[in-house]
Design an enzyme around this catalytic site. Structure first.
Site, PDB file in Angstrom:
ATOM      1  N   GLU A 183       0.844  -1.196   0.000  1.00  0.00           N
ATOM      2  CA  GLU A 183       0.000   0.000   0.000  1.00  0.00           C
ATOM      3  C   GLU A 183       0.881   1.248   0.000  1.00  0.00           C
ATOM      4  O   GLU A 183       0.710   2.144  -0.826  1.00  0.00           O
ATOM      5  CB  GLU A 183      -0.898  -0.029   1.229  1.00  0.00           C
ATOM      6  CG  GLU A 183      -1.794   1.185   1.372  1.00  0.00           C
ATOM      7  CD  GLU A 183      -2.541   1.209   2.690  1.00  0.00           C
ATOM      8  OE1 GLU A 183      -3.509   1.989   2.788  1.00  0.00           O
ATOM      9  OE2 GLU A 183      -2.159   0.473   3.631  1.00  0.00           O
ATOM     10  N   HIS A 184       1.799   1.327   0.946  1.00  0.00           N
ATOM     11  CA  HIS A 184       2.748   2.441   1.047  1.00  0.00           C
ATOM     12  C   HIS A 184       4.164   1.905   0.878  1.00  0.00           C
ATOM     13  O   HIS A 184       4.543   0.948   1.552  1.00  0.00           O
ATOM     14  CB  HIS A 184       2.663   3.120   2.414  1.00  0.00           C
ATOM     15  CG  HIS A 184       1.286   3.548   2.819  1.00  0.00           C
ATOM     16  ND1 HIS A 184       0.497   2.798   3.675  1.00  0.00           N
ATOM     17  CD2 HIS A 184       0.563   4.651   2.503  1.00  0.00           C
ATOM     18  CE1 HIS A 184      -0.656   3.429   3.869  1.00  0.00           C
ATOM     19  NE2 HIS A 184      -0.644   4.550   3.164  1.00  0.00           N
TER      20      HIS A 184
END
Length: 448
Positions: A333-334
């Site tokens: 996601e990040h």
């Protein structure tokens, strides 16, 4: 004496590394049968009884005594009042974040386009915003005003006519920051309802809650399950899993910085995942020491510890090239590229929701105010999914305008293909518009 962190250690040189990594990344997101059935019962009740069901469920689940839906509607004036109830510093921060989010998303707007062919045929694409979008915001004192900005602003930039927000107020708890953010973001209507019943109301409509075209926003397992069930009746943004961060570091960043970056996602919940990948074994040891030392200072230390020790990892790789390979395999996601020259590695990153470049770019900046959206694909879905954006609130229609000459020429091709599929109605529809007598004579068939 502080107990050393029990965070998992992996080495890409291990013959079983792939299996260990798969196990680390595995997460079961499917609702159990009991949750599914409860959600289906709630959706059925809302479809059949509308507002009455919403009032009943709000009393039952949120502990509120309400007489009717009128008690669950917040007027615009209440949002404006919230602006006066937060501190000047909070208002300034919300407005600055909103300005940056709006500026970034303005650049995502898609325009309609068309082109004209030599025979006068016009082909193009018409971009149209959704009529109405529904925004789910978790309620209570732990709710997140940043999520309001990240979901509502792209919708308004896209040109959505009406943004409808639902936010539960358990035991009457109202988060003034959330309402202030809704005011700043331009939310049009607010209902203080939550859970699967709120998702059902947005999807199917009730006497008071308007039916929307798309439902976005985070929520608990009941909200996520409800979104699964109403998908198809309405669009949804995604079914989000636990928050994730993957840090790729060359070993030259302050270990305390990296530890805190890992904590920034681990503090969300016990299932959140924080992973560090580095070719420097000594640096991994330093970060482990920082985790041990800094953990007791965290307000959510118990949650962070459970997350770090249960789903976190420190991964040793041979070199930076292998670190990038691991990053693409994880599709986080990040992704933080905490390295000397992040631009050099960026072209090799294929799968990540958001990429944070350089040692000074902490993931937290993207969560709140950098500008890009913080609603990102999780659980490896960055392999085929993108961050929430303006394009999620716009749809595209194909435009075809045929001149007589164009219809005649295209009709020949369509006729051949349609008859090859034994669809004579298609073929004859196209053939009626063919004006070339030579083609018509040479291709005349029985029943034409």
């Amino acid at each position: 004496m502080t107990t050393p962190t029990a965070i998992r250690r992996l080495d890409a040189a291990d013959p079983d590394f792939a299996r260990h990594l798969d196990h680390l990344l595995s997460w079961e997101s499917v609702s159990d049968d009991s949750v599914n059935q409860r959600v289906l019962d709630i959706i059925k009740a809302v479809r059949e009884r509308g507002d009455a069901a919403l009032v009943e469920f709000t009393q039952k689940f949120d502990g509120l005594q309400v007489a009717s839906m009128a008690d669950l509607i917040l007027p615009r004036e209440r949002l404006e009042l919230a602006l006066t109830r937060i501190t000047p510093g909070q208002r300034e921060a919300l407005e600055k974040a909103a300005e940056r989010v709006r500026s970034y998303h303005e650049k995502q707007k898609q325009d309609s386009w068309s082109y004209t062919e030599a025979d006068g045929t016009v082909l193009g694409q018409k971009v149209t915003p959704l009529d109405r979008a529904g925004l789910y915001v978790p309620g209570g004192k732990a709710s997140y005003p940043s999520s309001v900005l990240m979901n509502a602003i792209p919708a308004k930039v896209a040109g959505v006519t009406e943004v409808v927000m639902v936010v539960p107020t358990p035991r009457g708890e109202i988060n003034e920051l959330v309402l202030a953010a809704a005011c700043i973001a331009g939310v049009d209507r607010v209902f203080t309802i939550g859970g699967a019943q709120a998702v059902a109301a947005l999807a199917y409509g009730t006497e008071s809650v308007p039916k929307v075209d798309k439902v976005v926003g985070p929520g608990n397992i009941y909200v996520a399950t409800a979104k699964r069930h109403v998908f198809g009746q309405v669009g949804i943004d995604m079914i989000a899993g636990p928050s994730e961060i993957l840090v790729v570091c060359d070993g030259q960043t302050d270990p305390d910085w990296i530890a805190m970056d890992l904590f920034s996602q681990a503090e969300h919940d016990e299932d959140a995942q924080a992973i560090l990948v580095s070719p420097d074994a000594e640096f991994l040891d330093k970060v482990a020491a920082s985790i041990t030392r800094l953990l007791p200072t965290m307000e959510r230390a118990a949650i962070v510890e459970t997350s770090i020790n249960g789903r976190g990892a420190l991964i040793k790789v041979a070199d930076m090239a292998q670190a990038i390979e691991v990053a693409n395999r994880i599709a986080p996601e990040h992704l933080e590229l905490s390295v000397a020259d992040p631009e050099a590695w960026l072209p090799q990153i294929r799968h990540a929701g958001a990429i944070f470049m350089g040692r000074h770019t902490s993931e937290a900046l993207g969560d709140y105010c950098a500008g890009p959206n913080h609603v990102l694909p999780t659980s490896g879905t960055a392999r085929f999914s993108s961050p929430l954006g303006v394009y999620d609130f716009q749809k595209r229609s194909s435009i075809i305008y045929c001149s007589p000459q164009g219809a005649s020429e295209l009709g020949k091709t369509a006729s051949v293909l349609a008859r090859g599929e034994s669809l004579s109605g298609h073929a004859r529809s196209a053939e009626y518009r063919i004006t070339d007598p030579d083609w018509t004579a040479g291709n005349k068939e029985d029943g034409k």
